[in-house]
Design an enzyme around this catalytic site. Sequence first.
Site, PDB file in Angstrom:
ATOM      1  N   THR A 237       0.853  -1.188   0.000  1.00  0.00           N
ATOM      2  CA  THR A 237       0.000   0.000   0.000  1.00  0.00           C
ATOM      3  C   THR A 237       0.889   1.239   0.000  1.00  0.00           C
ATOM      4  O   THR A 237       1.997   1.233   0.540  1.00  0.00           O
ATOM      5  CB  THR A 237      -0.951   0.033   1.218  1.00  0.00           C
ATOM      6  OG1 THR A 237      -0.199   0.219   2.420  1.00  0.00           O
ATOM      7  CG2 THR A 237      -1.767  -1.259   1.313  1.00  0.00           C
ATOM      8  N   GLY A 238       0.392   2.314  -0.609  1.00  0.00           N
ATOM      9  CA  GLY A 238       1.206   3.531  -0.712  1.00  0.00           C
ATOM     10  C   GLY A 238       2.448   3.294  -1.539  1.00  0.00           C
ATOM     11  O   GLY A 238       3.551   3.743  -1.195  1.00  0.00           O
TER      12      GLY A 238
ATOM     13  N   ILE B   8       9.064   5.700   0.232  1.00  0.00           N
ATOM     14  CA  ILE B   8       9.543   4.406   0.713  1.00  0.00           C
ATOM     15  C   ILE B   8       8.832   3.260   0.004  1.00  0.00           C
ATOM     16  O   ILE B   8       9.445   2.238  -0.313  1.00  0.00           O
ATOM     17  CB  ILE B   8       9.343   4.306   2.239  1.00  0.00           C
ATOM     18  CG1 ILE B   8      10.234   5.324   2.948  1.00  0.00           C
ATOM     19  CG2 ILE B   8       9.653   2.902   2.736  1.00  0.00           C
ATOM     20  CD1 ILE B   8       9.979   5.440   4.438  1.00  0.00           C
ATOM     21  N   GLY B   9       7.532   3.425  -0.290  1.00  0.00           N
ATOM     22  CA  GLY B   9       6.770   2.371  -0.948  1.00  0.00           C
ATOM     23  C   GLY B   9       7.326   2.025  -2.320  1.00  0.00           C
ATOM     24  O   GLY B   9       7.482   0.854  -2.670  1.00  0.00           O
TER      25      GLY B   9
ATOM     26  N   TYR C  22      -0.267  11.479  14.742  1.00  0.00           N
ATOM     27  CA  TYR C  22       0.638  10.615  13.985  1.00  0.00           C
ATOM     28  C   TYR C  22       1.411   9.684  14.924  1.00  0.00           C
ATOM     29  O   TYR C  22       1.473   8.468  14.712  1.00  0.00           O
ATOM     30  CB  TYR C  22       1.616  11.453  13.164  1.00  0.00           C
ATOM     31  CG  TYR C  22       2.597  10.647  12.348  1.00  0.00           C
ATOM     32  CD1 TYR C  22       2.214  10.079  11.134  1.00  0.00           C
ATOM     33  CD2 TYR C  22       3.905  10.450  12.782  1.00  0.00           C
ATOM     34  CE1 TYR C  22       3.112   9.337  10.374  1.00  0.00           C
ATOM     35  CE2 TYR C  22       4.806   9.705  12.030  1.00  0.00           C
ATOM     36  CZ  TYR C  22       4.402   9.152  10.831  1.00  0.00           C
ATOM     37  OH  TYR C  22       5.287   8.412  10.093  1.00  0.00           O
TER      38      TYR C  22
END
Length: 347
Positions: free
Chosen positions: A25-26, A31-32, A206
């Site tokens: 995901t993402g 980073i994904g 967060y």
Amino acid sequence: MDLSAVSRAGAVAAAAAARRVVMVTGANGGIGLALCERILSEDDQIHLCMACRNMQKAEAAKSELLLSHPGVDISLLKVDVGNINSVIKAAKEIKKRYQRLDYLYLNAGIMPFPHFSLKAFLSGLFSSMFATGEGLLTQEDWLTDDGLQQVFMTNVFGHFLLIRNLEPVLCQAGCASQVVWTTSSNARKSAFSLTDYQHSQGQESYSSSKYATDLLSVALNKHYNIQGLFSSVVCPGLVMTNLTYGILPPFFWTLLTPIMWLIRVFTNTFTLSPYNGSEALVWLFTQKPESLDPLVKYCSCTSGLGNNYVAPCKMDIDVEVAEIFYQELLKLESKMKANNYITGDHN
């Protein structure tokens, strides 16, 4: 009938069925995307499913990967983990496409409208406070259409629902599946409260959400290991991505970037690039999930000379609190079903 053609077709189908399926995901940036690139370098025979909210960016990311890895098997899936309907719809689509899912990288996340404390940054440069991010960032949050806090929904509950709805392809006898969460050094126990696990009353949503994923990973192992599902958490270190660049105006980064490269000589947590930050995520791809410690966070590290390595770090987790939080999420899932936000059985 051409038996040789039938045989070849059968062999191709068998080879396709034997491919490991990896979903990220993402996956369209940061980073994904670096993770996708590096996993394909490790094994270009996998089937990679890039699960993204923005399909235009996803198409561009897929094209970029195909340039460096021509002929690899990549598919796209539209999913917004901040929206319940999108998660349920995506899970149904995955179950149609695949008989099993070998790796599920839960990398998507948000840190909306961060407010940065320059005073805390300067006073904590070489202290443990800076390593944890305590006091550096506060965020604004809002309610989703489903009535949940947006950061909690995107970073925690949306992925929890995805796992719950993917049980048939994640939990199969004799075949281990691995769930990997991208968490953070900013995942602090002090920012999380069981009585306000959506963090509606605080300003560090967060940090709270990332600690919540640490708790959830521990609880998932307790409940799902016997079914062949294993969960791990990864800290990518301090990585310069769009999320990070949104914290400060551009001219600040022009001033700070040289300083950050200098700091990296003294601290291994400044991975800085998405490639370096994905080190622990890729390392987990090469490990047997049964051999991993469920109470350890695997951290991407970069030495002053630029060498990447993985460092295990024991998490500050109370197993009983993890179980209580897991039960609260099950109750929330039931509540969402009762209010018709979630329709149908999760299996």
